[in-house]
Motif scaffolding. Sequence first.
Motif, short mmCIF file in Angstrom:
data_model
loop_
_atom_site.label_atom_id
_atom_site.label_comp_id
_atom_site.label_asym_id
_atom_site.label_seq_id
_atom_site.Cartn_x
_atom_site.Cartn_y
_atom_site.Cartn_z
N THR A 94 10.62 9.29 -7.88
CA THR A 94 9.90 8.74 -6.74
C THR A 94 10.68 7.69 -5.96
OG1 THR A 94 7.80 7.75 -6.03
CG2 THR A 94 8.69 7.01 -8.16
N GLU A 95 11.44 6.83 -6.67
CA GLU A 95 12.18 5.77 -5.98
C GLU A 95 13.25 6.35 -5.07
OE1 GLU A 95 12.61 2.17 -4.65
OE2 GLU A 95 11.32 2.41 -6.42
N SER A 98 11.73 7.95 -1.86
CA SER A 98 10.67 7.16 -1.24
C SER A 98 10.98 6.69 0.17
CB SER A 98 10.35 5.94 -2.11
OG SER A 98 11.48 5.05 -2.15
N LYS A 124 7.48 -2.25 2.21
CA LYS A 124 6.87 -2.72 0.97
C LYS A 124 5.87 -3.84 1.23
CE LYS A 124 10.83 -1.50 -1.96
NZ LYS A 124 11.93 -2.01 -2.82
N ARG A 128 1.82 -3.20 0.82
CA ARG A 128 1.12 -4.02 -0.18
C ARG A 128 -0.07 -4.75 0.46
NH1 ARG A 128 4.99 -7.30 -1.21
NH2 ARG A 128 6.11 -5.78 -2.51
N GLY A 431 3.64 10.23 -5.19
CA GLY A 431 4.70 9.23 -5.36
C GLY A 431 4.43 7.96 -4.58
N LYS A 432 5.47 7.22 -4.29
CA LYS A 432 5.32 5.92 -3.63
C LYS A 432 4.84 6.03 -2.19
CE LYS A 432 8.16 2.91 -6.41
NZ LYS A 432 9.04 1.73 -6.40
N ARG A 433 5.04 7.20 -1.58
CA ARG A 433 4.62 7.38 -0.20
C ARG A 433 3.27 8.10 -0.09
NH1 ARG A 433 7.06 4.83 4.37
NH2 ARG A 433 9.19 4.32 3.75
#
Length: 494
Positions: A94-95, A98, A124, A128, A431-433
């Motif tokens: 994922t990183e 991303s 980020k 957040r 994933g992160k997105r």
Amino acid sequence: MDLAWMCSLLLAVVISCLIYSSWNMMYKQRNLPPGPTPFPVVGNILHIKRGQLVKSLMEFAEKYGSVYTIYFGHNPVIVLAGYETVKEALVDRTEVFSGRGAMPTFDQFFQGYGLAFVNGERWKDLRRFSLTVLRNFGMGRKPVEERIQEEAGLLVERIRSCKEKSIDPTNFLLQAVSNIICTIVFGNRFEYDNKGFRQLLTLFSAIFKDISGPWGQLLDMLPGIMCYIPGPHKRIQTNLEKLEKFIFERVDMHKTTLDINSPRDYIDCFLIKQQMRDSPHFSTENLTKGIMNLFFAGTETITTTLRSAFLILVKYPEIQAKLHEEIDRVIGENHIPSTQDRSRMPYMDAVTHEVQRFSDILPLNLPHAVTQNTNFKGYIIPKGTVVYPLLCSVLHDPKEFSTPHKFNPDHFLDNNGCFKKNNAFMPFSAGKRVCSGESLARMEIFIYLAIILKNFTLTSETEFTEEDIKPRRTGFANAPMSYKISFIPRAVSL
């Protein structure tokens, strides 16, 4: 004269052959995944059927495999197809995957601001913050659920006023769904007949239509050329500017009435964060463009999902009847459907999941990019390379769904009729997105559909076919066909 013309033609052919040979050699020297051989300047655009980007990419996957390369102009794009390959990239690594890839239809306006089309620390910080605010003002809390229930009640009354006439429900749904984002972002809803509100929603729909159309697809594939060519794609920038003007006005109104001890909505929270000066990313431009991202994620996509659901349920009255039975048995006459009921309504849960899978609203996903040079399945993908993880190939993967191209709630039911999860269910990406508004969207889809079906039976004089209910695959976004249906009041009502 003829000899001179022949010499010029021969020279042009020789030069073209040399250019193509040099380009082909340079292209093959890269250790990228296989794919159709690109042409100089235009890349693979001539291999893509006009206005059918998604269909073309799926056909390339059948020929070149689950990982392949196409060229938008001179820029390589890595395409990922199938659940296992997309999962390996977006979830297992994922990183690395991303990053947000280039999307010229939006990038020319957002220019690295907002929430959806940014990278690095800015992304980020803003993500957040947005997740926190959405959680406090929206996701997983009773107040927003009550707002959805109330808005659904108003939608029911609006539909009742049509007195069983055959109508296109698009505008009603768009207004009801948009009002939820409005209450979270602006602190208030709008009446359905509010002129400014209706103009706002018209702009959103027009932008989605232009981005998904043939001209929008060309702009994404050949931005260096299309920016000089007149056409419908020029409206995208103009309409985005009109949207931002509307939001700027709302932000200015909030500034004059802001109480830092009592934030009312997303804008207030952002303005308070801005005054704290603990991050360089909380600028007014990131605020307005971030709000636009939230609206895009929380209006057209949910509305289109509900439109698809209505069309499907008219096509399959037996499925609608089973939903009515479950609603009457679990909800009853005096209770308003809520997310707490979902665990006791496995068939409704399965149908809502299957609607999202089958309707495949964002088939291409938003483009990703690798954040570092990476070896993926034996190929070297350079840092910054754009990656398209095809959500349509995941949601219609025959290895994960028994009847991938048919509407079938059994995809999410076990042998005992209980709801079962499927890891290939990725309508919100992964994933992160993953979409930051996933929980809110799922809540809306469930409650709106349950309350509408509690009150109405959906019918139509038109006999829709299986082909009619399939999503219209074009480019950025899918949508169902235009249709009209009647809402017949049921004995059990809200």
